[in-house]
Structure formats: C-alpha cells, structure tokens
Design an enzyme around this catalytic site. Structure first.
Site, PDB file in Angstrom:
ATOM      1  N   TYR A   1      29.947  31.604  34.054  1.00 19.13           N
ATOM      2  CA  TYR A   1      29.145  32.755  34.512  1.00 19.13           C
ATOM      3  C   TYR A   1      28.717  32.608  35.963  1.00 19.13           C
ATOM      4  O   TYR A   1      28.597  33.599  36.692  1.00 19.13           O
ATOM      5  CB  TYR A   1      27.945  32.970  33.571  1.00 19.13           C
ATOM      6  CG  TYR A   1      28.396  33.502  32.233  1.00 19.13           C
ATOM      7  CD1 TYR A   1      28.595  32.646  31.143  1.00 19.13           C
ATOM      8  CD2 TYR A   1      28.718  34.850  32.078  1.00 19.13           C
ATOM      9  CE1 TYR A   1      29.060  33.140  29.924  1.00 19.13           C
ATOM     10  CE2 TYR A   1      29.201  35.338  30.863  1.00 19.13           C
ATOM     11  CZ  TYR A   1      29.381  34.478  29.801  1.00 19.13           C
ATOM     12  OH  TYR A   1      29.877  34.962  28.614  1.00 19.13           O
TER      13      TYR A   1
ATOM     14  N   GLN B   1      29.822  48.568  28.994  1.00 18.13           N
ATOM     15  CA  GLN B   1      30.066  47.265  28.370  1.00 18.13           C
ATOM     16  C   GLN B   1      30.036  46.174  29.444  1.00 18.13           C
ATOM     17  O   GLN B   1      30.060  44.985  29.130  1.00 18.13           O
ATOM     18  CB  GLN B   1      31.431  47.250  27.683  1.00 18.13           C
ATOM     19  CG  GLN B   1      31.579  48.265  26.554  1.00 18.13           C
ATOM     20  CD  GLN B   1      33.016  48.349  26.084  1.00 18.13           C
ATOM     21  OE1 GLN B   1      33.434  47.578  25.199  1.00 18.13           O
ATOM     22  NE2 GLN B   1      33.771  49.252  26.659  1.00 18.13           N
TER      23      GLN B   1
ATOM     24  N   VAL C   1      28.823  43.759  32.493  1.00 18.91           N
ATOM     25  CA  VAL C   1      27.601  42.991  32.804  1.00 18.91           C
ATOM     26  C   VAL C   1      27.358  42.936  34.306  1.00 18.91           C
ATOM     27  O   VAL C   1      26.351  42.395  34.759  1.00 18.91           O
ATOM     28  CB  VAL C   1      27.705  41.559  32.204  1.00 18.91           C
ATOM     29  CG1 VAL C   1      27.769  41.633  30.677  1.00 18.91           C
ATOM     30  CG2 VAL C   1      28.897  40.787  32.758  1.00 18.91           C
TER      31      VAL C   1
ATOM     32  N   SER D   1      39.541  48.959  26.984  1.00 21.02           N
ATOM     33  CA  SER D   1      40.649  48.849  26.016  1.00 21.02           C
ATOM     34  C   SER D   1      40.169  49.243  24.619  1.00 21.02           C
ATOM     35  O   SER D   1      40.968  49.311  23.674  1.00 21.02           O
ATOM     36  CB  SER D   1      41.172  47.405  25.991  1.00 21.02           C
ATOM     37  OG  SER D   1      40.120  46.537  25.556  1.00 21.02           O
TER      38      SER D   1
ATOM     39  N   HIS E   1      26.311  44.845  26.720  1.00 16.60           N
ATOM     40  CA  HIS E   1      26.682  43.421  26.572  1.00 16.60           C
ATOM     41  C   HIS E   1      25.919  42.503  27.505  1.00 16.60           C
ATOM     42  O   HIS E   1      26.333  41.365  27.720  1.00 16.60           O
ATOM     43  CB  HIS E   1      28.196  43.280  26.793  1.00 16.60           C
ATOM     44  CG  HIS E   1      28.985  43.949  25.710  1.00 16.60           C
ATOM     45  ND1 HIS E   1      30.326  44.276  25.839  1.00 16.60           N
ATOM     46  CD2 HIS E   1      28.624  44.402  24.476  1.00 16.60           C
ATOM     47  CE1 HIS E   1      30.743  44.874  24.723  1.00 16.60           C
ATOM     48  NE2 HIS E   1      29.727  44.978  23.891  1.00 16.60           N
TER      49      HIS E   1
HETATM   50  N1  APR Z   1      40.875  51.916  36.221  1.00 19.76           N
HETATM   51  C1  APR Z   1      40.637  52.201  34.911  1.00 19.76           C
HETATM   52  N2  APR Z   1      40.995  51.386  33.893  1.00 19.76           N
HETATM   53  C2  APR Z   1      41.628  50.248  34.226  1.00 19.76           C
HETATM   54  C3  APR Z   1      41.913  49.873  35.569  1.00 19.76           C
HETATM   55  C4  APR Z   1      41.494  50.767  36.579  1.00 19.76           C
HETATM   56  N3  APR Z   1      41.741  50.494  37.880  1.00 19.76           N
HETATM   57  N4  APR Z   1      42.546  48.662  35.537  1.00 19.76           N
HETATM   58  C5  APR Z   1      42.642  48.302  34.250  1.00 19.76           C
HETATM   59  N5  APR Z   1      42.114  49.258  33.461  1.00 19.76           N
HETATM   60  C6  APR Z   1      42.002  49.291  32.014  1.00 19.76           C
HETATM   61  C7  APR Z   1      42.961  48.401  31.271  1.00 19.76           C
HETATM   62  O1  APR Z   1      44.188  49.080  31.056  1.00 19.76           O
HETATM   63  C8  APR Z   1      42.212  48.152  29.972  1.00 19.76           C
HETATM   64  O2  APR Z   1      42.534  49.130  28.993  1.00 19.76           O
HETATM   65  O3  APR Z   1      40.716  48.818  31.680  1.00 19.76           O
HETATM   66  C9  APR Z   1      40.741  48.294  30.361  1.00 19.76           C
HETATM   67  C10 APR Z   1      40.000  46.981  30.369  1.00 19.76           C
HETATM   68  O4  APR Z   1      40.012  46.488  29.059  1.00 19.76           O
HETATM   69  P1  APR Z   1      39.304  45.073  28.770  1.00 19.76           P
HETATM   70  O5  APR Z   1      39.748  44.083  29.786  1.00 19.76           O
HETATM   71  O6  APR Z   1      39.504  44.794  27.324  1.00 19.76           O
HETATM   72  O7  APR Z   1      37.766  45.344  29.069  1.00 19.76           O
HETATM   73  P2  APR Z   1      36.714  46.060  28.128  1.00 19.76           P
HETATM   74  O8  APR Z   1      37.319  47.125  27.303  1.00 19.76           O
HETATM   75  O9  APR Z   1      35.576  46.436  29.007  1.00 19.76           O
HETATM   76  O10 APR Z   1      36.255  44.846  27.174  1.00 19.76           O
HETATM   77  C11 APR Z   1      35.208  45.111  26.262  1.00 19.76           C
HETATM   78  O11 APR Z   1      35.268  42.791  25.596  1.00 19.76           O
HETATM   79  O12 APR Z   1      35.441  40.609  26.167  1.00 19.76           O
HETATM   80  C12 APR Z   1      34.545  41.579  25.817  1.00 19.76           C
HETATM   81  O13 APR Z   1      32.258  41.671  26.370  1.00 19.76           O
HETATM   82  C13 APR Z   1      33.537  41.833  26.899  1.00 19.76           C
HETATM   83  O14 APR Z   1      32.546  43.927  27.542  1.00 19.76           O
HETATM   84  C14 APR Z   1      33.777  43.276  27.276  1.00 19.76           C
HETATM   85  C15 APR Z   1      34.443  43.845  26.038  1.00 19.76           C
END
Ligand code: APR
Length: 248
Positions: free
Chosen positions: A62, A95, A97, A181, A113
């Site tokens: 972190y 979601q 931080v 995602s 989160h």
């Molecule tokens: N603009 C919009 N979306 C984007 C971009 C962008 N420039 N680049 C990537 N993405 C999309 C990806 O395709 C993906 O679907 O953003 C999404 C990110 O997904 P994750 O990495 O899974 O992040 P998130 O959905 O926020 O994760 C949720 O998982 O690990 C835990 O606590 C953590 O809050 C997090 C939670």
C-alpha cells in the site's frame, strides 16, 4: 433554513466507478494487462490472513500504491464527472481507494472499498488517521495503543457502506458503470439494485462482462466516452428528455 435532502427523492444519475477510470491517470487496474493482481497474490496483500502473516509486505504494497498516487493527476473522466456534479445532483460510488475523484473536485464520494490515504486502528475501525501519500510508520500506534492498518476493505471482509450504496442506487434514474470488470461482489451487483426503469450505461474499452440487453455498452475508454456522455446527459436534462438511448 437548512436544506435537508429528501432521503427518498430520486437521484438523476448515480455513477459507479472502478479502477478503469483511474487508468487514464496512469494508475494500474487490478485485472487485465499490467493489472496489480497479475504479479501479486491477492490473499498475500489484500486479506486479513495476509496481514497476520506478513504485515510488512502488506504495508509495502500500500505504501507503493500511495507513492504512485502522489505522482498522478485526475483523468479527463474524473474531471468531467466533477464538472457535471457542479450542476447536477450526481452521486458517485467508487470501488477505488484513490482520491482522484476528490482531487478532480467531486464531493460526497462513497468509497466502498476504503481509502488509500487513510489508516485505521486494528483495535477499533472507527479510529482512523489520514496519512496522505506517506509510507505508513510501522511503529506508530493508535490512541488505544494498537497497530494501524490500511483503511482498505480486504477480501473476505464486510463492505460497511454497501447498504448505504444500495439505498442510493435504489433512487437512481440513471446509472453509469465506468471502468469496472464487475468481478467483485457485492459492489459488482450494486447496479442491479437500481429501479428497472433506470437507464444503465457501461463504459469499458474491453467489455467482457455479460450484461443484459437493457444495459447500453459503450466500448471505449473512460476518457474517450465520459465527456460525451456528460454533454448528452446535460442536453437531455435541459430538454426534459431523461429517457431515450445513450450515444452508441
Ligand atoms: N477506461 C475505462 N475502463 C478501463 C480503462 C479505461 N481507460 N482501462 C481498463 N479499463 C477497464 C478494464 O477493461 C476492466 O474491465 O476497467 C476494468 C478494471 O477492472 P478491474 O481491474 O477488475 O478493477 P475493478 O473492477 O475496479 O475491481 C473491483 O476488485 O481487487 C478488487 O478491491 C479491488 O476495488 C477493486 C475490485
């Protein structure tokens, strides 16, 4: 006369953001190419068991993210949402931080989160301390003598604000899901608590999540899509057309 918001009033727009909205700022997402979880086992740095096993490793994880956050700026999308919030009662539930919504000028952001710039007492989660972008001092103790830990909701922990978020989204006339995602529950299921009449828009350059037909998918980055979505939303607000298709 203090204007007390009506707890049952409809909310024109509720926005649920994920790591993708901060990708435009240069921060890594969690999944997909270059994702934080690609090189780091989740359970080792984002779970109570990982903290018990090796708190130094968790603190370092972190600390590194706090250091990265200090070096980036809000994205075009963060700023467009902050601008919109200045003229329309938009609620942002994230979601993420990071503090990029706030640094763009957004207010009343609901962090499901946790908050990267804050630590909390291991003894009493209501005891928190803002440490900004600094590394956490492993020797520091909370007023009750306990260790501090990152004020992050780890895997396997309750999401304290999920009920509040559900009450907000249940009043939404429109929902935008930007840069998530939709992998992690209960946040991933939140949009389904919106009224069935609500328009739902999903912004993601690589939309892999299976979504019902009622959801309008915008296959673009947040920085590409959000300014146009904001302009189109404001046009509909001005003309009273709060329904109708979102831009393709
Ligand atoms: N603009 C919009 N979306 C984007 C971009 C962008 N420039 N680049 C990537 N993405 C999309 C990806 O395709 C993906 O679907 O953003 C999404 C990110 O997904 P994750 O990495 O899974 O992040 P998130 O959905 O926020 O994760 C949720 O998982 O690990 C835990 O606590 C953590 O809050 C997090 C939670």
């Amino acid at each position: 006369m203090i204007d007390v918001p009506d707890p049952l009033a409809q909310i024109p727009l509720v926005i649920l953001t994920g790591a993708g909205i901060s990708a435009g700022s240069g921060l890594a997402t969690f999944r997909g190419a270059g994702g934080l979880w690609n090189g780091t086992p989740v359970t080792e740095v984002a779970s109570p068991a990982g903290w018990q096993k090796d708190p130094d490793r968790v603190r370092t994880f972190y600390d590194q993210r706090r250091c990265a956050l200090a070096q980036v700026e809000p994205s075009v999308a963060h700023r467009a949402l902050a601008d919109l919030q200045r003229s329309v009662a938009v609620r942002i539930i994230t979601q993420n931080v990071d503090d990029l919504h706030e640094r763009a000028g957004s207010s009343d952001v609901l962090h499901l989160h946790g908050v990267l710039t804050r630590v909390r007492s291991c003894l009493d989660p209501t005891i928190t301390q803002d440490i900004g972008y600094q590394a956490q001092d492993p020797l520091a103790r909370c007023p009750r003598g306990a260790r501090w830990r990152p004020d992050i909701v780890w895997f396997g922990e309750e999401v304290p604000l999920i009920t509040v978020a559900q009450q907000v989204i249940a009043r939404a006339q429109e929902v935008w899901i930007i840069g998530s995602s939709l992998s992690v529950y209960p946040a991933a299921g939140l949009w389904q608590d919106a009224p069935s009449s609500a328009r739902v828009v999903y912004v993601d350059p690589h939309p892999t999540t299976r979504l019902p037909d009622r959801v309008q998918v915008v296959a673009a980055s947040a920085d590409q899509a959000v300014p146009g979505l904001v302009q189109e939303f404001l046009r509909r607000m001005r003309t009273g057309l709060t329904s109708g298709p979102a831009p393709c």
